[in-house]
Each structure stands twice: as C-alpha cells, then as structure tokens.
Write a protein that holds these residues in place. Structure first.
Motif, mmCIF file in Angstrom:
data_model
loop_
_atom_site.group_PDB
_atom_site.id
_atom_site.type_symbol
_atom_site.label_atom_id
_atom_site.label_comp_id
_atom_site.label_asym_id
_atom_site.label_seq_id
_atom_site.Cartn_x
_atom_site.Cartn_y
_atom_site.Cartn_z
ATOM 1 N N GLY A 208 22.239 39.933 34.767
ATOM 2 C CA GLY A 208 21.879 38.553 34.483
ATOM 3 C C GLY A 208 22.717 37.522 35.215
ATOM 4 O O GLY A 208 22.580 36.324 34.954
ATOM 5 N N GLY A 209 23.583 37.955 36.118
ATOM 6 C CA GLY A 209 24.400 37.015 36.885
ATOM 7 C C GLY A 209 25.486 36.356 36.067
ATOM 8 O O GLY A 209 25.921 35.245 36.387
ATOM 9 N N LEU A 210 25.964 37.039 35.030
ATOM 10 C CA LEU A 210 26.951 36.462 34.134
ATOM 11 C C LEU A 210 28.373 36.908 34.444
ATOM 12 O O LEU A 210 29.295 36.625 33.674
ATOM 13 N N VAL A 211 28.566 37.603 35.566
ATOM 14 C CA VAL A 211 29.883 38.121 35.931
ATOM 15 C C VAL A 211 30.142 37.878 37.413
ATOM 16 O O VAL A 211 29.349 38.297 38.256
ATOM 17 N N MET B 10 34.836 38.465 33.239
ATOM 18 C CA MET B 10 34.505 39.311 32.094
ATOM 19 C C MET B 10 35.460 40.491 32.039
ATOM 20 O O MET B 10 35.788 41.086 33.063
ATOM 21 N N VAL B 11 35.894 40.826 30.832
ATOM 22 C CA VAL B 11 36.833 41.920 30.605
ATOM 23 C C VAL B 11 36.214 42.894 29.616
ATOM 24 O O VAL B 11 35.864 42.520 28.494
ATOM 25 N N VAL B 12 36.066 44.159 30.032
ATOM 26 C CA VAL B 12 35.437 45.169 29.166
ATOM 27 C C VAL B 12 36.192 46.482 29.308
ATOM 28 O O VAL B 12 36.398 46.967 30.424
ATOM 29 N N GLU B 13 36.594 47.043 28.190
ATOM 30 C CA GLU B 13 37.286 48.333 28.219
ATOM 31 C C GLU B 13 36.431 49.452 27.649
ATOM 32 O O GLU B 13 36.291 50.515 28.241
ATOM 33 N N GLN B 14 35.820 49.237 26.487
ATOM 34 C CA GLN B 14 35.153 50.322 25.768
ATOM 35 C C GLN B 14 33.889 50.783 26.488
ATOM 36 O O GLN B 14 33.018 49.991 26.791
#
Length: 320
Positions: A293-296, A276-280
């Motif tokens: 939720g174990g999604l990363v 997963m890639v998140v900047e904001q």
C-alpha cells in the motif's frame, strides 16, 4: 551487530559504487551528498574491508540483504537486526536499532507523526535524549481507554520528551460508538485543526498491527475478537494507526474504520518518510500489506523477516 545508522550512508555508497557500478558523481546525486563525501565514504569502506561482497564480514552480509531489499522493493533505507549466532536477542536489539535509525532521520524543525503500540513505546523507552527544539511530534490517532503504557498519547509524549520537541496530543477517543458520532467529531474545529497538522509531517514512526485475537484493538475493547475475525474474512490484513487495511494496504470501508478518529491512510501515505518497525514474524502478512500500500519507505526488520519479504516479492513478481 546491526549496521549503525551513522554508518548506513557509507554502506549505501559502497553498494552503489561497487555493486551497481555507478560513478562517484552518480552516487553523490543518488544519496544527495557531495562528490567529495562519496570519495571519503568509499575510502573508509576500503579501510573497513566492505568494498566487495567477496570480502564482506557478517556485518556486511546483513547489509547486502538490506541493500537487496531496497533495490527490489523500492525502499529508501532498510536496517536489518541480525538473529542467531552471537547476535543479541532481536526483541531487545530491535528498539535500540530503530531508535538510533529514527533519530538519524529527524532534523530540527521537522513535524513527526507517531502512531502507537508496544513496538513504538519500546523504541521511545530506549531512545537517547536529543535537543531538537523546533521539532514537533504529532499524535496520529485518537486515544484509548486501556490502561497500557503504550497508548497513543503516551507514545507521543515520551518521544517528544526524548527529542526536547513540542508534543501535540490528540484528545479524542480512537473509536466512537457510531459512524455518525465520529463524523460529527471530525467536524469539530479543534479536531480539524489537529488533522491539518498531520499534513505537515515529513516523517512518521509506526508499526503495523496484525489481525489476531490478542490484537491491541481487541485488548483495548475497540473491537471484539469475533468482529476482527469477521473483518479478516472480508480481507483485512493489518492495522495502521487504529484503522484496518486490506491485503493491498488500502483503507477498508467497514463499520470499525468509519467509527475511527485517526489520520486517513491516504494522508499517512503522503508523508515523505514513513518508517516502520516490525519484529514479530506473525505480523508478516500485515507488513506485506502495508508495503504493497505504499506505507513504508524506511524499514527496520529482522534478517529472517527481510529474507521472507524477498521470497514473497519474488513469488508475486513471477518469472522475469
């Protein structure tokens, strides 16, 4: 600058050996490499001057934060994009770091799931070309009618092109008009066959959408701003592959989700490597929900996001 993916294992070997006190054979087992490789990495770490926190450079300081985040939240690997000082603009640096990190995880023959959104498309746009014949890139969700370059089919096609891999697009709408119509479409053999390919994925690349009035879901007409606000009041915190998740990262039983043609949240969760890639920073709540939720399993974030994740995790964990 951020840790280059090619150097990531070197830094992890040094972290485990010098900070956690593991033996070289234990480091080798933990990283699934040979003991000789561990010895070589540790020698290079000494030569680079990163063997202790006391002698760390700014580069290793960011890596210490990444390793701490891995230890505390249980990630396989974290890449930190630095901010401030002489660091480049994170918005420009993030996709470059993420593209390199992603390619370091891909192997020939892999089946790769890809979601959609501006972040994913920017990663695809800067991704170096590679020759990974035998790899397959699978679209995780139905398509959108919006005239954006970051539609699901566009993201899948571009990443497949960059990898010289086979691309499998999902030629169905993301959101149907009724749950009954969505159920009927899911029973179509061609859709069932595509859904079955998702279970073959060993790696997924995606971001997480937030719950705000200018969300992609609102812009593409999948939901109205008022409908999304109502979902937020019911506990919605983020969007994964077009579907709404709650604060625990679980699929919400709501009208929107029942109308979605997308990989199930549980099937995404079962993919071994979930990058997963998140900047904001405004996506913090959505990201934290996805983590819960174990999604990363693999994460690319800015230094400020990483620090906030640690603080939130510590606050939720309470006193030791």
């Amino acid at each position: 600058m951020a840790i280059r993916p090619a150097e990531q294992i070197l830094h992890k070997a040094a972290w485990l050996y010098y900070t956690h006190g593991l033996r070289q054979d234990e480091v080798a087992k933990h990283l699934d490499i040979s003991r000789a490789s561990v010895a070589m990495y540790l020698r290079r770490a000494r030569e680079m001057g990163i063997v202790t926190i006391a002698t760390s450079t700014e580069l290793f300081s960011d890596d210490v934060l990444a390793r701490t985040l891995e230890d505390r939240l249980g990630f396989d690997t974290v890449w930190i994009v630095p901010e401030g000082g002489h660091a480049l603009d994170p918005a420009a640096e993030m996709p470059v770091v993420a593209a390199a990190a992603f390619q370091s995880l891909v192997k020939k023959g892999d089946t790769i799931g890809v979601a959609w959104g501006r972040t994913v498309y920017h990663i695809a746009d800067v991704m170096p070309f590679a020759d990974l014949q035998g790899a397959t890139v699978v679209q995780l969700c139905g398509n959108l009618g919006a005239p954006y370059s970051y539609r699901p089919d566009q993201c899948t096609t571009e990443i497949a092109r960059r990898l010289n891999a086979e691309g499998i697009n999902f030629y169905a709408p993301l959101v149907m008009s009724t749950p009954e119509l969505a159920d009927a479409l899911r029973r179509e053999p061609v859709i069932q066959e595509q859904m079955a390919r998702i279970s073959e994925c060993s790696l997924v690349l995606y971001s997480v959408g937030g719950i705000e009035p200018d969300s992609h879901l609102v812009k593409c007409g999948a939901v109205t701003a008022d409908e999304l606000k109502a979902l937020e009041a019911q506990g919605a915190r983020g969007v994964i592959a077009g579907q709404v998740i709650d604060g625990d990262g679980q699929w919400m039983d709501c009208a929107h989700n029942r109308r979605c043609i997308s990989a199930s949240i549980s099937s995404i969760r079962s993919i071994p490597r979930r990058m997963m890639v998140v900047e904001q920073m405004e996506k913090f709540d959505a990201l934290y929900a996805a983590i819960r939720g174990g999604l990363v399993s693999h994460l690319v974030v800015t230094a400020s996001m990483a620090q906030r994740l640690l603080e939130r995790f510590d606050a939720d964990a309470g006193p030791a």
